[in-house]
Design a protein around this motif. Structure first.
Motif, short mmCIF file in Angstrom:
data_model
loop_
_atom_site.label_atom_id
_atom_site.label_comp_id
_atom_site.label_asym_id
_atom_site.label_seq_id
_atom_site.Cartn_x
_atom_site.Cartn_y
_atom_site.Cartn_z
N UNK A 91 0.86 -1.17 0.00
CA UNK A 91 0.00 0.00 0.00
C UNK A 91 0.90 1.23 0.00
N UNK A 92 0.56 2.23 -0.86
CA UNK A 92 1.43 3.39 -0.94
C UNK A 92 0.63 4.67 -1.15
N UNK A 93 1.27 5.79 -0.83
CA UNK A 93 0.74 7.11 -1.13
C UNK A 93 1.89 7.91 -1.75
N UNK A 94 1.55 9.01 -2.46
CA UNK A 94 2.59 9.86 -3.06
C UNK A 94 2.58 11.27 -2.47
N UNK A 95 1.81 11.44 -1.38
CA UNK A 95 1.75 12.75 -0.73
C UNK A 95 2.31 12.71 0.69
N UNK A 96 2.98 11.61 1.04
CA UNK A 96 3.59 11.49 2.36
C UNK A 96 2.68 10.98 3.44
N UNK A 97 1.35 10.83 3.15
CA UNK A 97 0.43 10.32 4.16
C UNK A 97 0.73 8.85 4.47
N UNK A 98 0.38 8.41 5.68
CA UNK A 98 0.65 7.03 6.08
C UNK A 98 -0.26 6.07 5.31
N UNK A 99 0.30 5.10 4.60
CA UNK A 99 -0.50 4.04 3.99
C UNK A 99 -0.85 3.00 5.06
N UNK A 100 -1.83 2.14 4.78
CA UNK A 100 -2.21 1.11 5.74
C UNK A 100 -2.81 -0.08 5.01
N UNK A 101 -2.34 -1.28 5.38
CA UNK A 101 -2.88 -2.51 4.82
C UNK A 101 -4.18 -2.86 5.53
N UNK A 102 -5.08 -3.51 4.78
CA UNK A 102 -6.38 -3.85 5.33
C UNK A 102 -6.29 -4.85 6.47
N UNK A 103 -5.45 -5.88 6.33
CA UNK A 103 -5.32 -6.90 7.36
C UNK A 103 -6.27 -8.07 7.19
N UNK A 104 -7.40 -7.85 6.46
CA UNK A 104 -8.36 -8.94 6.26
C UNK A 104 -8.54 -9.27 4.77
N UNK A 105 -7.97 -8.45 3.92
CA UNK A 105 -8.08 -8.71 2.49
C UNK A 105 -6.93 -8.02 1.78
N UNK A 106 -6.75 -8.37 0.49
CA UNK A 106 -5.70 -7.75 -0.31
C UNK A 106 -6.18 -6.36 -0.73
N UNK A 107 -6.10 -5.43 0.17
CA UNK A 107 -6.60 -4.08 -0.07
C UNK A 107 -5.91 -3.14 0.90
N UNK A 108 -6.15 -1.86 0.67
CA UNK A 108 -5.58 -0.83 1.51
C UNK A 108 -6.69 -0.01 2.15
N UNK A 109 -6.35 0.65 3.23
CA UNK A 109 -7.29 1.58 3.87
C UNK A 109 -6.59 2.92 4.01
N UNK A 110 -7.29 3.89 4.57
CA UNK A 110 -6.76 5.25 4.80
C UNK A 110 -6.38 5.96 3.52
#
Length: 536
Positions: A91-110
């Motif tokens: 999971x990535x961002x390009x504005x410096x914000x913290x990325x976050x993995x879902x933990x229950x699926x192949x997806x990102x949150x935040x």
């Protein structure tokens, strides 16, 4: 046969039919979902069991993401490769914000974006800060960041080269290995007080593991395989502390620091040992001590030094306990003082100080009385101290203070006029006659055999058995039966509460009124009885 397994670090036990409480029967296998210490032993139906086998299993987490090319100035349109070993996605961002993995699926949150696999490329066309987290069921990585700025084209750029290499293509750069900073200790190695906290910090670690048993600590993803996970250690004894910084499955080199427990400082006497005037205040301190053991003697030849108890705080093997690291006492006679500072993990060395009295080179002269405005000034020229009583014919000098009457330092005293006043001037060289007021009768004239021949300023020894410390137990508060205490504690200052055996108060000479005193260096003060001692 079956196997008894357990995963909470306790030992598994067989019971003939299965496993005892806490153990799990197992004939198949064990599913590991978190980092685990697994213990197992074989069991037979007749309750024969094997020795214990054990293994530690670490659940692999995603590695710290890397960037290629590394952060810096790039041309617009440059492709940035991001990679996180062992990750199933990122999971990535390009504005410096913290990325976050879902933990229950192949997806990102935040609001972060998902890419599958352990590597991917991102095209950068403007200044950006890329933040990446590697995602994996067993454990996500720590967030990694890289900041890129776009290079400004030169206005006089040369024509494009005919080289086959694209102008937007930069030489490949190997991913930079993240170096985990070893922990630093605050304070650094050295002497500390018992119970002191030592912090251990690393600039880029997830956590710190430390040991105090000389073993090297070993990290796991979320804890420690060897050692304790913490940012500080409490030092109660002299200790070698080893620590490593942990990040994912990696750890730093081992840092170590040695700490020793501070002992109480050697006692310091003020003023320095030597000759002092009667009534001088002596202060003794032992830095860091939580108490003092103090012993007084009239002769150091057979004295036993003060000693702290090693079994119970607040007690002395020899001497009297004083709370705190400082106390003050008043010198009224020749004395040898022994002091030890007491501290649980290290007592001080024993300090010794000898004090003798100045003066005493001439016999005290017969007291004179001058009455004015209901007050009476009593003077005995050459006296080192006076013994005064408001009971007729009951003031008498002793080798240490007064055998009867009240001790007054110096050669002069001021007090209210009473029906009867008796006074005697006292000196190491010889005492004055005892005189009554107002009659002026001379009650006694000391014989030459009663006069000390020690004209160096030292008082005669008041105790036939000077190998024991002078006790300050009170005989009586009655003036006519008292023996003056050679060590007044009414001036105890600082954190100490005074010598336990010495009372902090004394009755006045007259039941109905207090008596004001003055000496050659004090114009006026409250007259109090000095407390009595038993010379052991």
């Amino acid at each position: 046969s079956t196997q008894s397994t357990w995963a909470d670090n306790s030992d598994p036990l067989c019971d003939g039919k299965g496993c005892r409480v806490g153990s799990v029967p197992n004939t198949q296998g064990v599913v590991i979902t978190t980092s685990t210490l697994l213990k197992a032993r074989g069991c037979t139906p007749d309750n024969v069991q094997s020795s214990i086998g054990q293994a530690y299993f670490t659940v692999v987490s995603a590695d710290l993401p890397t960037f290629s090319p590394v952060a810096g100035v790039i041309k617009t349109g440059t492709e940035i490769k991001i990679a996180s070993a062992d990750a199933i996605g990122m999971c990535y961002t390009v504005n410096g914000a913290d990325p976050a993995c879902s933990g229950i699926s192949a997806a990102c949150i935040s609001g972060s974006k998902w890419v599958s696999g352990s590597s991917a490329t991102i095209t950068i066309t403007e200044a950006s800060t890329i933040a990446v987290m590697g995602c994996r069921k067993g454990g996500n990585s720590v967030i990694s960041r890289a900041t890129y700025t776009i290079a400004t084209p030169s206005p006089e750029a040369p024509p494009a080269s005919n080289s086959t290499q694209s102008e937007n293509t930069q030489p490949s750069q190997a991913p930079v290995e993240t170096v985990i900073e070893p922990p630093t200790f605050i304070p650094a190695n050295g002497q500390v007080l018992p119970g002191s906290s030592v912090s251990m910090k690393s600039a880029n670690a997830h956590h710190v593991c430390y040991t105090t048993n000389n073993l090297d600590p070993i990290c796991t993803v979320e804890g420690c395989w060897v050692g304790v996970i913490a940012g500080y250690a409490t030092i109660s004894t002299s200790t070698l502390v080893k620590a490593v910084a942990c990040l994912g499955t990696k750890q730093s080199s081992v840092s170590q620091s040695v700490y020793s427990i501070s002992s109480a400082a050697s006692p310091v006497f003020s003023p320095n040992p030597g000759s002092v005037t009667v009534g001088s205040k002596i202060t003794v301190s032992s830095a860091l001590a939580d108490g003092l053991c103090v012993a007084f003697y009239t002769n150091s030849a057979t004295a036993t030094p003060a000693a702290c108890s090693t079994e119970k705080r607040g007690e002395c093997v020899t001497g009297s306990w004083v709370e705190g690291d400082v106390t003050t006492f008043t010198i009224l006679a020749k004395v040898v003082v022994y002091v030890q500072g007491c501290l649980k993990d290290g007592n001080s060395e024993v300090g010794q100080a000898s004090y003798t009295l100045l003066g005493g080179k001439a016999v005290a002269q017969t007291p004179t009385f001058v009455a004015k405005d209901k007050t009476l000034t009593i003077t005995s020229s050459q006296a080192q101290w006076l013994c005064i009583s408001t009971i007729k014919s009951s003031a008498s000098c002793a080798d240490v203070g007064c055998s009867s009457g009240t001790f007054v330092p110096g050669s002069s005293a001021l007090m209210p006029i009473a029906d009867y006043i008796t006074a005697q001037g006292c000196s190491n060289a010889g005492n004055s006659p005892i005189v009554n007021y107002p009659s002026g009768d001379i009650i006694a004239n000391p014989s030459q055999s009663q006069v000390s021949q020690d004209v160096t300023g030292s008082s005669p020894s008041p105790s036939p058995n000077s190998s024991k410390p002078i006790s300050s137990d009170v005989l009586t508060s009655q003036e006519t039966k008292s023996v003056s205490n050679p060590f007044s504690s009414s001036v105890v200052t600082g954190t100490g509460t005074g010598l336990n055996a010495i009372s902090q108060s004394a009755p006045t000479l007259n039941k109905s009124s207090s008596i004001a005193l003055t000496s050659s260096w004090i114009l006026s003060a409250l007259l109090v009885l000095m407390l009595s001692i038993i010379l052991h």
